[in-house]
Motif scaffolding. Sequence first.
Motif, PDB file in Angstrom:
ATOM      1  N   ALA A  21      93.814  27.801 -49.336  1.00 43.31           N
ATOM      2  CA  ALA A  21      93.720  26.234 -49.886  1.00 43.31           C
ATOM      3  C   ALA A  21      92.167  26.215 -50.191  1.00 43.31           C
ATOM      4  O   ALA A  21      91.924  25.720 -51.402  1.00 43.31           O
ATOM      5  CB  ALA A  21      93.700  25.497 -48.504  1.00 43.31           C
ATOM      6  N   VAL A  22      91.275  26.872 -49.709  1.00 42.22           N
ATOM      7  CA  VAL A  22      89.869  26.908 -50.055  1.00 42.22           C
ATOM      8  C   VAL A  22      89.964  27.526 -51.468  1.00 42.22           C
ATOM      9  O   VAL A  22      89.245  26.938 -52.410  1.00 42.22           O
ATOM     10  CB  VAL A  22      88.992  27.864 -49.190  1.00 42.22           C
ATOM     11  N   ASP A  25      91.027  25.097 -54.156  1.00 42.99           N
ATOM     12  CA  ASP A  25      90.129  24.169 -54.380  1.00 42.99           C
ATOM     13  C   ASP A  25      88.921  24.636 -55.147  1.00 42.99           C
ATOM     14  O   ASP A  25      88.537  23.824 -56.176  1.00 42.99           O
ATOM     15  CB  ASP A  25      89.521  23.466 -52.905  1.00 42.99           C
ATOM     16  N   ALA A  28      89.926  24.613 -58.693  1.00 44.39           N
ATOM     17  CA  ALA A  28      90.307  23.303 -59.265  1.00 44.39           C
ATOM     18  C   ALA A  28      88.873  22.870 -59.803  1.00 44.39           C
ATOM     19  O   ALA A  28      88.775  22.139 -60.737  1.00 44.39           O
ATOM     20  CB  ALA A  28      90.959  22.356 -58.591  1.00 44.39           C
ATOM     21  N   ASN A  29      87.834  23.111 -58.792  1.00 46.52           N
ATOM     22  CA  ASN A  29      86.550  22.543 -59.137  1.00 46.52           C
ATOM     23  C   ASN A  29      85.499  23.402 -60.194  1.00 46.52           C
ATOM     24  O   ASN A  29      84.755  23.072 -60.901  1.00 46.52           O
ATOM     25  CB  ASN A  29      85.991  22.448 -57.788  1.00 46.52           C
ATOM     26  N   SER A  33      91.181  22.937 -63.859  1.00 40.96           N
ATOM     27  CA  SER A  33      91.750  21.760 -63.115  1.00 40.96           C
ATOM     28  C   SER A  33      93.282  21.578 -63.583  1.00 40.96           C
ATOM     29  O   SER A  33      93.844  20.817 -63.111  1.00 40.96           O
ATOM     30  CB  SER A  33      91.004  20.438 -63.320  1.00 40.96           C
ATOM     31  N   THR A 158      85.881  19.633 -43.273  1.00 42.07           N
ATOM     32  CA  THR A 158      85.765  19.620 -44.800  1.00 42.07           C
ATOM     33  C   THR A 158      86.611  20.650 -45.623  1.00 42.07           C
ATOM     34  O   THR A 158      86.767  20.441 -46.642  1.00 42.07           O
ATOM     35  CB  THR A 158      84.390  19.827 -45.234  1.00 42.07           C
ATOM     36  N   LYS A 159      87.128  21.842 -44.715  1.00 40.77           N
ATOM     37  CA  LYS A 159      87.965  22.626 -45.397  1.00 40.77           C
ATOM     38  C   LYS A 159      87.310  23.584 -46.295  1.00 40.77           C
ATOM     39  O   LYS A 159      87.969  23.570 -47.660  1.00 40.77           O
ATOM     40  CB  LYS A 159      89.420  22.019 -45.669  1.00 40.77           C
ATOM     41  N   THR A 160      86.135  23.764 -46.374  1.00 42.48           N
ATOM     42  CA  THR A 160      85.222  24.556 -47.129  1.00 42.48           C
ATOM     43  C   THR A 160      84.591  25.693 -46.491  1.00 42.48           C
ATOM     44  O   THR A 160      84.545  25.712 -45.199  1.00 42.48           O
ATOM     45  CB  THR A 160      84.384  23.779 -47.793  1.00 42.48           C
TER      46      THR A 160
END
Length: 186
Positions: A21-22, A25, A28-29, A33, A158-160
Motif C-alpha cells: 500500500a505504501v 501511494d 501515484a505521488n 498517477s 498516516t500509513k506512510t
Amino acid sequence: MKLLAFAGSLSRDSINGKLVAVALDIIANDHRSDIDVDLLDLNDYEMALYSPERQAVGIPPEAQRFYDKIGDADGILMSLPEYNGSYSAAFKNVFDWVSRIDRQMYQHKPTVILAASPGPRAGAGVLGSATMTAPFFGADLRGSLGVGSFHDNYDPATKTLTNPELRHELSAVLGALFTDPAVNPA
C-alpha cells in the motif's frame, strides 16, 4: 499501465500488505498517477499443496487465474514475507503451481520485489532467494528492497514510511518499473 500488486501472505494485517500500500501511494505521488492497479489477495488463490501427483490430475483454476492476471499486467509489484528464512507457504504454493503452467511464469514483465520484516534483516533470506530466481522464471527484475524493523519505520496513523531516506530509496526502486533499461541502462 496496468500494475499487478500483491503481498505474499495470507494475513489480513500483513506488514507486507502494508508495504505494498505504501509503495502504491509512492507510485501515484512520485511517478505515475494513471496506474491501473490490480491488487491481489492470496486468500483468493488457495489451493491444494503442489505435488506431481496432483499436477497429473490437472492445474487448479486458481493457478490459471493467477497466471492470467500476470499476463494481463504491464508490471508486477510484490512484497514477500520471510518465514524461517524463506518464502511463506502460501506464496510458495502459488509459485509452484503457476510455474507448472509456464516456467516463464512472470512472462517477462518489469518486476519489483519488496520484503518487510519486523526485524533488522529486512527479509534478506527471501529477497535473496526471490531475486536470484525471478529472472529464471521470466521476470524482468528492475529492483528489490527490504524494509527491516518495519514497525519502527511505519506510521499506522498516516500509513506512510517515517524514515525519509527509506522512502526515497523505495521511490527510486519503484521508479525502475517505469523506465526502459534499453534507453536508460543502469
